[in-house]
Enzyme design. Sequence first.
Site, PDB file in Angstrom:
ATOM      1  N   GLU A 324      12.457  18.328 -31.962  1.00  0.00           N
ATOM      2  CA  GLU A 324      11.051  18.003 -32.771  1.00  0.00           C
ATOM      3  C   GLU A 324      10.126  17.154 -31.888  1.00  0.00           C
ATOM      4  O   GLU A 324       9.747  16.082 -32.171  1.00  0.00           O
ATOM      5  CB  GLU A 324      11.264  17.535 -34.028  1.00  0.00           C
ATOM      6  CG  GLU A 324      11.693  18.470 -34.787  1.00  0.00           C
ATOM      7  CD  GLU A 324      11.838  18.032 -36.487  1.00  0.00           C
ATOM      8  OE1 GLU A 324      12.023  16.708 -36.836  1.00  0.00           O
ATOM      9  OE2 GLU A 324      11.870  18.894 -37.353  1.00  0.00           O
ATOM     10  N   ASP A 399      17.407  21.826 -43.528  1.00  0.00           N
ATOM     11  CA  ASP A 399      16.998  20.496 -43.587  1.00  0.00           C
ATOM     12  C   ASP A 399      16.971  19.842 -45.051  1.00  0.00           C
ATOM     13  O   ASP A 399      15.876  19.928 -45.616  1.00  0.00           O
ATOM     14  CB  ASP A 399      15.531  20.578 -43.029  1.00  0.00           C
ATOM     15  CG  ASP A 399      14.972  19.227 -42.712  1.00  0.00           C
ATOM     16  OD1 ASP A 399      15.814  18.179 -42.540  1.00  0.00           O
ATOM     17  OD2 ASP A 399      13.612  19.056 -42.381  1.00  0.00           O
ATOM     18  N   GLU A 427      12.801  13.639 -49.561  1.00  0.00           N
ATOM     19  CA  GLU A 427      11.681  14.283 -48.822  1.00  0.00           C
ATOM     20  C   GLU A 427      11.411  15.750 -49.344  1.00  0.00           C
ATOM     21  O   GLU A 427      10.162  16.104 -49.437  1.00  0.00           O
ATOM     22  CB  GLU A 427      12.096  14.722 -47.442  1.00  0.00           C
ATOM     23  CG  GLU A 427      11.129  15.156 -46.415  1.00  0.00           C
ATOM     24  CD  GLU A 427      11.694  15.534 -45.086  1.00  0.00           C
ATOM     25  OE1 GLU A 427      12.756  14.822 -44.856  1.00  0.00           O
ATOM     26  OE2 GLU A 427      11.059  16.397 -44.287  1.00  0.00           O
TER      27      GLU A 427
END
Length: 703
Positions: A324, A399, A427
């Site tokens: 990323e 994720d 998240e």
Amino acid sequence: MIKATEYIFPRIRILMVTTLISLSCFTSASAETGYEAWLRYKPVDDPVLLEEYRSMAGTIRVFGKSEIINSAVEELISGVTGITGITPFISAKYRSGIIIGKASDIPKSLCRFSSDELRKLDTEGFLIKRKGKRIIITSREDRGLLYGAFHFLRLMQMGESLKGTYILENPVTPLRLLNHWDNPGILPSGIPSIERGYAGESIFRWDELPVLNRRYTDYARMLASVGINGTVINNVNTAKNGLEGWKLLTPEYLPKLKALASEFRKYGIRLYISVNFFSPVMISGISDADPANSRVRLWWSDKVKEIYSEIPDFGGFLVKADSEGEPGPMKYGRTHAEGANLIASALEPFGGLLIWRAFVYGQKDLSPDRASQAYQIFKPLDGKFSANAVVQIKNGPIDFQVREPVSPLFGAMPFTNQIIELQITQEYTGHDKHVCYLVPQWKEILDFETHARGPGSTVANIISGSVFGNKYSGIAGVSNIGADPNWTGHLLAQANFYGFGRLAWNPALETEQITDEWIKLTFGNGEKVYSVVKEILLTSLKTYEDYTSPLGVGLMCNGGNTGHQGHFSPAPSSRVTYHRADRSGVGYDRTMKTGSGFTAQYNEPVRSMYESIETCPDELLLFFHHVPYSHRLRSGRTVIQHIIDTHTGGVEMVRKYYERWKTLDGLIDSERYMHVLERLRDQIGYAEVWRDSVNNYFLKLSR
Ligand code: GCV
């Protein structure tokens, strides 16, 4: 006569602690912010217990002297004072009450330990035993005394009788780490000070450091109280989008790191930092960061020496590389193992660890299925990492979704030190707006059988080191802590932090036990409060899953900007690459026969279980298979009916939580009561948005 090892607690510190306690008792009586978390030390109201606690804990005798022992004794004084209303006396004369010290320091005249007991105690373990009028808290090393003191206070807070107390515990996993995604330095506009952090600003005040504040101490107390022994204080993204975390390796930051390390050391916590693989280039202008370049090697070893000269117990580095936008060794045609070993060899002479993340995806030449990619990169590197390098693997292959299978990497790297990475911050599970208690999810993950070495090769046993016998193993949790008064934004999210720590200490603890502890420590021992909070917590994960992402389908949320809105709201039409919904059906075919072949990464019999639609568990059906909407689940319902029903039912559950919480009016202090009530009220609205968005999307597609 006082023996050399016997420690007389300085009077001045006792007075300071007592003053603090009276202050905190006073303030919390009128307003509870949640700041004390599970270390509230409220007075016990049962008169029989009160009498017992006063007689057993009214005096303390301390053997040994160290910063950690000081912390243990301070905590005991603070806790006993709060719980019994009487500050315990400390003296080198007492032969009853609490006796605390390493087994090697306690005279035989006070307590004899059998060789069996001593053999069973590991370096971080503790023994608490009642002997007549004594409570002995002992260990082999100082840290065990601190953990023992916290455990003892937990018993009293939970209203346990001390009769016959005998508890010998060792932590099951060696590395028990917190990972902060906190961004130091000057932040580009729009970037929050904590990536995926929802509880306010970062607690790390880089502008003020090396000046410390009380919050660092209370943070360290919280960590130590659940046995966390290391903390990585900055984000793994260190340079992307103008971030400045990479600067922690510059000389300007060293005194600041040193100050934090000195405070955390008192609580047995080692300091780690995340670093950028390109640091030699970014900090010293070296032409490259290639592991084969001797200047680069020298740079890392000089840098590490500089750190250890100031912080002798520094834990090590965490690295996100080739992932990323964070740079890594692949730029130079080197493998992840070569990159990791470069830095590991610099840390090795000082006993430091290099923790290398396996969260890597998106490179060319890999399977187009993201779930398959980490395994493709890391499996061939098994056995190639240095002895002090540890690979940190996210629990699932995508994720931190509310539901995804366990990463196949856990069962695939027997010759590599491994840590599991869990996400405490929510998240993908509702930020600080939705109650979503993650302990049941983590238990499922930890109990998962990888079959790497036959039955018993659970993730828990792998990360404790018992399956592959690797020296370094453990568990890391992405922190949900921020500068909000209650630390975690949503008060009930404290339960996730607590649960993470308890599972890190012992992955075999049952959800029920952890939940009981947290509720009683946080809200006291009232039955009504207990039953309502428990009901909400234990059903909240399923409820969240019900109204968001069905049957393991994964990402259905909005885009991933790192601001506070990312990954929060539903956006199913933008996530087709993941859920693969079309007019004919939904789900990602990851089978070997017709799909991406991801199932091949699991050991048998797991591989066949996921491969076949007949044996794949329904809750993961859409992760592994693409099925028509009319496919019938084991419940007898079709997939589309299941989606509609669970989304509708999920919202009803949140409404129920709100009503149930209302019944606690007057039973909890008004601040915490109102705080949770408001969050639950808002959660109803958010859940309705999810329900409508997902149901409309699928109704339209499936016609
Ligand atoms: C720290 C996901 C998150 C990112 C996070 C990344 C990682 O992609 O959305 O915010 O970055 O995982 O774990 O490195």
